[in-house]
Design an enzyme around this catalytic site. Structure first.
Site, PDB file in Angstrom:
ATOM      1  N   ASN A  72      52.485  42.465  18.376  1.00 58.70           N
ATOM      2  CA  ASN A  72      52.782  43.671  17.583  1.00 58.70           C
ATOM      3  C   ASN A  72      52.912  44.956  18.232  1.00 58.70           C
ATOM      4  O   ASN A  72      51.780  45.239  19.016  1.00 58.70           O
ATOM      5  CB  ASN A  72      51.256  43.704  16.792  1.00 58.70           C
ATOM      6  N   ARG A 182      35.431  40.845   5.168  1.00 58.60           N
ATOM      7  CA  ARG A 182      35.125  41.714   5.911  1.00 58.60           C
ATOM      8  C   ARG A 182      35.212  43.135   5.189  1.00 58.60           C
ATOM      9  O   ARG A 182      36.361  43.202   4.251  1.00 58.60           O
ATOM     10  CB  ARG A 182      36.182  41.631   7.082  1.00 58.60           C
ATOM     11  N   TYR A 194      40.521  53.212  10.751  1.00 58.47           N
ATOM     12  CA  TYR A 194      41.034  51.729  11.091  1.00 58.47           C
ATOM     13  C   TYR A 194      40.737  50.964   9.744  1.00 58.47           C
ATOM     14  O   TYR A 194      39.518  51.192   9.235  1.00 58.47           O
ATOM     15  CB  TYR A 194      40.344  51.299  12.234  1.00 58.47           C
ATOM     16  N   ASP A 245      34.422  45.341  11.377  1.00 55.86           N
ATOM     17  CA  ASP A 245      35.199  45.353  12.767  1.00 55.86           C
ATOM     18  C   ASP A 245      34.982  46.878  13.118  1.00 55.86           C
ATOM     19  O   ASP A 245      35.594  47.702  12.450  1.00 55.86           O
ATOM     20  CB  ASP A 245      36.396  45.100  12.225  1.00 55.86           C
ATOM     21  N   HIS A 247      36.313  47.885  15.951  1.00 54.83           N
ATOM     22  CA  HIS A 247      37.674  47.915  16.471  1.00 54.83           C
ATOM     23  C   HIS A 247      37.598  48.802  18.019  1.00 54.83           C
ATOM     24  O   HIS A 247      38.300  49.729  18.085  1.00 54.83           O
ATOM     25  CB  HIS A 247      38.664  48.866  15.649  1.00 54.83           C
ATOM     26  N   GLU A 271      32.113  43.087  14.808  1.00 52.96           N
ATOM     27  CA  GLU A 271      33.338  42.441  15.863  1.00 52.96           C
ATOM     28  C   GLU A 271      33.691  43.796  16.551  1.00 52.96           C
ATOM     29  O   GLU A 271      33.529  44.768  16.112  1.00 52.96           O
ATOM     30  CB  GLU A 271      34.604  42.291  14.887  1.00 52.96           C
ATOM     31  N   GLU A 297      39.914  39.264  20.288  1.00 51.53           N
ATOM     32  CA  GLU A 297      41.344  39.309  19.634  1.00 51.53           C
ATOM     33  C   GLU A 297      42.259  39.700  20.664  1.00 51.53           C
ATOM     34  O   GLU A 297      43.293  39.234  20.429  1.00 51.53           O
ATOM     35  CB  GLU A 297      41.453  39.967  18.312  1.00 51.53           C
ATOM     36  N   ARG A 318      37.077  35.512  19.157  1.00 48.58           N
ATOM     37  CA  ARG A 318      38.136  35.694  18.468  1.00 48.58           C
ATOM     38  C   ARG A 318      39.493  35.462  18.922  1.00 48.58           C
ATOM     39  O   ARG A 318      40.431  35.762  18.106  1.00 48.58           O
ATOM     40  CB  ARG A 318      37.903  37.304  17.967  1.00 48.58           C
ATOM     41  N   GLU A 374      39.886  34.178  10.296  1.00 43.57           N
ATOM     42  CA  GLU A 374      40.271  35.467   9.510  1.00 43.57           C
ATOM     43  C   GLU A 374      41.644  35.056   8.626  1.00 43.57           C
ATOM     44  O   GLU A 374      42.329  34.304   9.005  1.00 43.57           O
ATOM     45  CB  GLU A 374      40.785  36.489  10.348  1.00 43.57           C
ATOM     46  N   TRP A 437      41.966  53.062  19.571  1.00 46.62           N
ATOM     47  CA  TRP A 437      42.352  52.558  18.270  1.00 46.62           C
ATOM     48  C   TRP A 437      41.654  51.449  17.813  1.00 46.62           C
ATOM     49  O   TRP A 437      41.749  50.477  18.688  1.00 46.62           O
ATOM     50  CB  TRP A 437      43.804  52.749  18.145  1.00 46.62           C
TER      51      TRP A 437
HETATM   52  C1  GCO Z   1      41.489  42.267  12.997  1.00 48.28           C
HETATM   53  C2  GCO Z   1      42.401  43.048  13.990  1.00 48.28           C
HETATM   54  C3  GCO Z   1      43.507  43.620  13.369  1.00 48.28           C
HETATM   55  C4  GCO Z   1      44.298  44.157  14.557  1.00 48.28           C
HETATM   56  C5  GCO Z   1      45.824  44.234  14.401  1.00 48.28           C
HETATM   57  C6  GCO Z   1      46.677  44.776  15.747  1.00 48.28           C
HETATM   58  O1  GCO Z   1      40.415  42.089  12.982  1.00 48.28           O
HETATM   59  O2  GCO Z   1      42.279  41.714  12.280  1.00 48.28           O
HETATM   60  O3  GCO Z   1      41.294  44.182  14.508  1.00 48.28           O
HETATM   61  O4  GCO Z   1      43.590  44.174  12.191  1.00 48.28           O
HETATM   62  O5  GCO Z   1      44.220  45.706  14.162  1.00 48.28           O
HETATM   63  O6  GCO Z   1      45.875  42.675  14.535  1.00 48.28           O
HETATM   64  O7  GCO Z   1      47.687  44.446  15.610  1.00 48.28           O
HETATM   65 MG    MG Z   2      39.531  42.959  14.761  1.00 48.86          MG
END
Ligand code: GCO
Ligand code: MG
Length: 437
Positions: A72, A182, A194, A245, A247, A271, A297, A318, A374, A437
């Protein structure tokens, strides 16, 4: 190797297994386990609502395998890595040698790891598992060891500007049969944050054009989040699994405070509490709270999670198949995690194409230490480009029983959605400092 030399495995090796018919002595329709020679590969980019990169590997048997190569906001880097540096090495090789090809791409590059490399490796790996399943006529979960469960528990994304909106949205997920949701909400005093979606059922953070800039205040966020989960528990009771999350936006001690304050609301997980480049930071969080922790992730290999897993600093990992080098590498990661009671919780945002979702569901159905998956639904246009066998029913996903991964790519439809440059946003603190972010 000189340019006119053939790859080492382009002629049938001496140890070619006897074909299935002669080995069993039966005159059967047992599918072939012989060599599958790669004759070519192509990379496609499409944008049915958001960008996806797809690798298609073709073989001399007329079979093809599909892999997701979407990163992405950095899509073209993987396209170029595959086109310029990977595909030329694949042609002529034996697609049935999945493990060997994995190491060829990982060790053979010398420059290991990193999201671009590992996304490309994952795309090849998924395509090879897809091919092997098709060649043998079985779904990939059967190749892994068969089903360990009847369905894969999925969590959806509820979000809203206000707590009231999120409470209503969680209710809509429960009405659709979800067991796990979530929850993310806007933070009073911040114009945006976010995870607050622009559409229902899917949240797409990448935006066309150059990166947008958001404003962040950790103190405003920390003051607000416990209110959201108190309301959700008061409204829906203790049965539903609730996830959140952060983030990557907290320091370890801030995460410890949030984890403590959320304990009465018994989250399924918190998360990405902190950025995990520094795995040791989870020691501090862990010393202070029993709120279960999930991370990974953005991880690419087993080494990104090694301390977290072996010191039992997290509960869920993740890392998706797409970021973690495909099925071949992630099954090793999952096996390590199993030893330490860490479960899987694969990333499944909309920026992972239906090919990754299909591969994940085969893995999830099999993997002994499965936690949760997810599931953000793709747009209708995306589903048309990627027709697939997986399905959702009453809170659970199933990969289906089509041979291979059970997902296809409609080249013509895809071509009607050309690539559009898109970026993830960036975040600044209220004084302008660039933040996570
Ligand atoms: C989640 C993630 C996504 C990311 C996205 C970035 O937990 O699903 O944090 O929302 O922000 O995949 O490309
Ligand atoms: Mg996430």
């Amino acid at each position: 190797m000189p340019s006119n030399a053939t790859p080492p495995d382009s002629t049938p090796p001496d140890d070619t297994p006897p074909d299935a018919t002669s080995a069993s002595g039966a005159s059967t329709s047992v599918p072939s386990t012989e060599r599958l020679t790669i004759t070519g590969a192509e990379v496609f980019v499409t944008c049915p609502g958001r960008n996806f990169v797809t690798l298609r590997i073709e073989t001399d048997e007329g079979l093809y395998g599909l892999g997701d190569a979407t990163l992405n906001g950095r899509e073209k880097a993987v396209v170029s890595y595959l086109d310029e540096h990977v595909i030329p090495c694949l042609v002529g090789r034996d697609a049935s040698r999945i493990e060997d090809l994995w190491y060829f791409l990982y060790r053979g590059a010398y420059w290991r790891r990193g999201p671009v490399t590992m996304t490309a490796v994952a795309a090849v790996d998924m395509a090879l598992w897809d091919l092997k399943g098709k060649a043998l006529g079985v779904p990939v979960y059967q190749l892994l060891g068969g089903a360990s469960r009847t369905g894969v528990m999925a969590y959806g994304h509820a979000s809203g500007e206000t707590v009231d909106e999120v409470v209503d949205e969680v209710g809509r997920y429960l009405d659709r049969g979800y067991r796990a949701v979530r929850a993310q909400s806007g933070v009073p005093g911040l114009p945006s944050t976010y995870g607050v979606g622009r559409g229902k059922l899917f949240y797409e953070p990448a935006e066309q054009g150059l990166p947008s800039e958001h404003v962040w205040s950790t103190s405003k966020y920390l003051d607000h989040v416990p209110t959201l989960f108190r309301r959700l528990r008061d409204t829906y009771g203790s049965d539903v699994h609730l996830l959140h999350d952060a983030h990557h936006r907290l320091t370890p001690i801030q995460a410890a405070r949030l984890g403590q304050e959320l304990e009465p609301h018994r989250l399924f997980w918190l998360e990405d509490a902190v950025p995990a480049e520094n795995q040791e930071s989870f020691r501090i969080i862990r010393q202070h709270t029993t709120t279960p922790l999930a991370v990974g992730e953005v991880f690419n290999t087993i080494y990104d999670a090694q301390t977290l897993v072996t010191e039992q600093l997290i509960d869920y990992l993740r890392t998706s198949l797409l970021r973690g080098g495909g099925i071949t590498h992630m099954r090793k990661v999952a096996a390590l995690a199993e030893l330490y009671n860490v479960k899987t919780g694969f990333h499944g945002a909309t920026d992972l194409s239906p090919i990754t979702m299909a591969a994940a569901l085969h893995f999830d159905l099999w993997v002994p230490n499965f936690g949760i998956q997810e599931y953000m639904r793709h747009t209708e246009a995306t589903k048309e480009v990627f027709p697939h066998a997986y399905s959702f029913d009453d809170g659970y996903l199933h990969p289906g029983d089509a041979p291979g991964l059970g997902v296809d790519y409609d080249v013509e439809k895809a071509a009607s959605y050309p690539y559009e440059r898109a970026y993830l946003p960036v975040n600044r603190l209220e004084d302008g400092t660039l933040f996570h972010w």
